[in-house]
Design an enzyme around this catalytic site. Structure first.
Site, PDB file in Angstrom:
ATOM      1  N   HIS A  47      87.457  96.571  27.011  1.00 46.71           N
ATOM      2  CA  HIS A  47      86.332  97.177  27.737  1.00 46.71           C
ATOM      3  C   HIS A  47      86.918  97.831  28.982  1.00 46.71           C
ATOM      4  O   HIS A  47      88.139  97.875  29.174  1.00 46.71           O
ATOM      5  CB  HIS A  47      85.308  96.090  28.073  1.00 46.71           C
ATOM      6  CG  HIS A  47      84.038  96.609  28.683  1.00 46.71           C
ATOM      7  ND1 HIS A  47      83.334  97.691  28.178  1.00 46.71           N
ATOM      8  CD2 HIS A  47      83.343  96.190  29.777  1.00 46.71           C
ATOM      9  CE1 HIS A  47      82.268  97.909  28.928  1.00 46.71           C
ATOM     10  NE2 HIS A  47      82.251  97.013  29.899  1.00 46.71           N
ATOM     11  N   HIS A  49      81.589  92.600  35.164  1.00 49.50           N
ATOM     12  CA  HIS A  49      80.736  93.668  35.678  1.00 49.50           C
ATOM     13  C   HIS A  49      79.479  93.059  36.292  1.00 49.50           C
ATOM     14  O   HIS A  49      78.967  92.031  35.822  1.00 49.50           O
ATOM     15  CB  HIS A  49      80.358  94.639  34.561  1.00 49.50           C
ATOM     16  CG  HIS A  49      81.369  95.736  34.374  1.00 49.50           C
ATOM     17  ND1 HIS A  49      81.563  96.386  33.177  1.00 49.50           N
ATOM     18  CD2 HIS A  49      82.251  96.294  35.249  1.00 49.50           C
ATOM     19  CE1 HIS A  49      82.515  97.301  33.323  1.00 49.50           C
ATOM     20  NE2 HIS A  49      82.946  97.262  34.569  1.00 49.50           N
ATOM     21  N   ASP A  52      76.302  93.621  36.351  1.00 48.69           N
ATOM     22  CA  ASP A  52      75.066  93.343  35.625  1.00 48.69           C
ATOM     23  C   ASP A  52      75.196  92.141  34.707  1.00 48.69           C
ATOM     24  O   ASP A  52      74.229  91.736  34.069  1.00 48.69           O
ATOM     25  CB  ASP A  52      74.603  94.568  34.833  1.00 48.69           C
ATOM     26  CG  ASP A  52      75.674  95.146  33.925  1.00 48.69           C
ATOM     27  OD1 ASP A  52      76.815  94.688  33.995  1.00 48.69           O
ATOM     28  OD2 ASP A  52      75.355  96.069  33.152  1.00 48.69           O
ATOM     29  N   HIS A  53      76.376  91.550  34.638  1.00 49.72           N
ATOM     30  CA  HIS A  53      76.570  90.343  33.834  1.00 49.72           C
ATOM     31  C   HIS A  53      76.824  89.108  34.683  1.00 49.72           C
ATOM     32  O   HIS A  53      76.873  88.007  34.140  1.00 49.72           O
ATOM     33  CB  HIS A  53      77.731  90.540  32.865  1.00 49.72           C
ATOM     34  CG  HIS A  53      77.408  91.466  31.745  1.00 49.72           C
ATOM     35  ND1 HIS A  53      77.104  91.044  30.476  1.00 49.72           N
ATOM     36  CD2 HIS A  53      77.314  92.818  31.712  1.00 49.72           C
ATOM     37  CE1 HIS A  53      76.857  92.079  29.702  1.00 49.72           C
ATOM     38  NE2 HIS A  53      76.980  93.168  30.429  1.00 49.72           N
ATOM     39  N   ASP A 101      80.053  93.510  25.795  1.00 51.89           N
ATOM     40  CA  ASP A 101      80.528  94.867  26.077  1.00 51.89           C
ATOM     41  C   ASP A 101      81.964  95.044  25.597  1.00 51.89           C
ATOM     42  O   ASP A 101      82.874  94.340  26.042  1.00 51.89           O
ATOM     43  CB  ASP A 101      80.470  95.128  27.583  1.00 51.89           C
ATOM     44  CG  ASP A 101      79.046  95.227  28.094  1.00 51.89           C
ATOM     45  OD1 ASP A 101      78.149  94.686  27.423  1.00 51.89           O
ATOM     46  OD2 ASP A 101      78.845  95.830  29.160  1.00 51.89           O
ATOM     47  N   HIS A 104      82.293  89.192  30.869  1.00 56.50           N
ATOM     48  CA  HIS A 104      83.162  89.978  31.751  1.00 56.50           C
ATOM     49  C   HIS A 104      82.532  90.049  33.136  1.00 56.50           C
ATOM     50  O   HIS A 104      81.405  89.591  33.345  1.00 56.50           O
ATOM     51  CB  HIS A 104      83.411  91.377  31.178  1.00 56.50           C
ATOM     52  CG  HIS A 104      82.183  92.219  31.046  1.00 56.50           C
ATOM     53  ND1 HIS A 104      81.162  91.920  30.173  1.00 56.50           N
ATOM     54  CD2 HIS A 104      81.816  93.373  31.673  1.00 56.50           C
ATOM     55  CE1 HIS A 104      80.215  92.844  30.269  1.00 56.50           C
ATOM     56  NE2 HIS A 104      80.578  93.724  31.177  1.00 56.50           N
TER      57      HIS A 104
END
Length: 363
Positions: free
Chosen positions: A183, A65, A67-68, A254, A63
């Protein structure tokens, strides 16, 4: 792929199994190890610490976000530093949600980063029910007003309405599919699966039929019928044992759970199911509110799909390795799996899945 499928290395290495906590690693990632594909699932928070990054051929983003994905441009630059100019080099294939191509292209352009190898970005078009309605953003028109003449090529992949999944990679030996997760933003799970291998040849039956070891054995093993000297036709199914199922790894990043029926179907009898468990079962409402899972959530899916091994990962910072709270998470999952041992992911943990019995030919 060249090489002996019976010796194919198949497994994962787990990296930074805590949420937003990158002391030396990065956010909830796992690398699939195989002779054919060196894959990175979900990326990345800080510089890639492995010397074997040059072997990565495919990257799968769960996904969008930060931090990914924030580490992805840096990873590609690291790969470039380990590469030499080669016009014939196959591109690194990157798979992720719609919008990833624009993010990556702009990041590399703004930072004046020039890669010594080609890459392609294959975007998965999410459905609106993969996240809360107020969080959904339609990136289908992103950059449409301006051309990206040097942008990376790649496919735009839509959900197969019949299979309820996305076919990402397929060749003679391996297939990779994605399925939808819920998510705070659209998220995806991935299944890496070997195709079934031919069963063993019944050598004794062949000898009884007067067929001696030689080229005919190879033709039968490859699925081709052969004509004997007597004029009789011998079919592979006459002398082959049932096919041996391939090995299977499923990765759920996630999410508070999968959408639709695809996850349950695709993860059936998975050799390894890697599932996030951000918070303990006592905080289930908070986990669901934030789009995350608990050990109970992971265990119920593992039980439904009859996974052979469950690995919990993506732990909140409130849980630290070696503390009693971590064993509590483990116990919560095991309680729903009739005592089946559950593994807690640790940084640099490597899990290899052995070749399944029955696929080694004996005489």
């Amino acid at each position: 792929m060249d090489g002996d499928r019976n010796t194919l290395c198949f497994g994962i290495s787990l990296l930074n199994t805590a949420v937003n906590f990158p002391p030396s690693l990065f956010e909830e990632s796992c690398r699939a190890i195989s002779e054919q594909l060196h894959c990175l699932f979900s990326c990345l928070f800080c510089p890639f610490p492995f010397e074997s990054t040059a072997r990565i051929t495919k990257i799968f983003i769960t996904h969008l976000h930060g931090d990914h994905i924030f580490g992805l441009p840096g990873l590609l630059c690291t790969l470039s530093l380990q590469s030499s100019p080669d016009a014939s080099k196959a591109p690194v294939d990157i798979y992720g949600p719609l919008g990833l191509r624009s993010f990556l292209w702009r990041s590399l352009e703004l930072s004046h980063s020039q890669l010594l190898f080609p890459y392609t970005v294959h975007e998965l078009v999410p459905t609106r029910d993969q996240c809360p309605a107020e969080e959904f953003k339609d990136f289908s028109g992103l950059d449409r007003a301006e051309a990206l003449p040097q942008g990376p090529p790649g496919r735009v992949l839509h959900l197969d309405p019949v299979e309820d999944s996305y076919l990402l990679v397929e060749d003679e030996q391996l297939v990779v599919r994605a399925f939808r997760l819920f998510h705070r933003v659209p998220s995806f799970g991935f299944v890496l699966e070997e195709k079934p291998r031919p069963g063993k040849l019944n050598v004794q039956k062949l000898k009884d039929l007067g067929v001696q070891p030689g080229p005919l054995y190879g033709r039968l093993k490859s699925g081709a019928a052969v004509v004997l000297e007597s004029g009789a036709t011998l079919r592979p199914e006459d002398v082959l044992e049932p096919p041996v199922p391939g090995r299977k790894i499923c990765v759920l990043g996630d999410c508070s759970g999968p959408l639709g029926s695809a996850a349950l179907r695709l993860c059936q009898q998975a050799d390894l199911l890697v599932h996030e468990a951000t918070l303990g079962d006592s905080l289930q409402d908070k986990a669901r509110e934030r789009g995350h899972s608990t050990p109970g959530t992971a265990a119920r899916l593992a039980r439904q799909c009859r996974a052979k091994r469950l690995v919990l990962t993506h732990f909140s910072q409130r849980y630290r390795a070696g503390h009693a709270e971590m064993q509590l998470l483990k116990g919560q999952a095991e309680a729903l799996l009739d005592g089946q041992e559950v593994m807690l992911a640790e940084d640099f943990m490597t899990i290899e899945i052995p070749v399944k019995k029955g696929n080694l030919e004996t005489s």
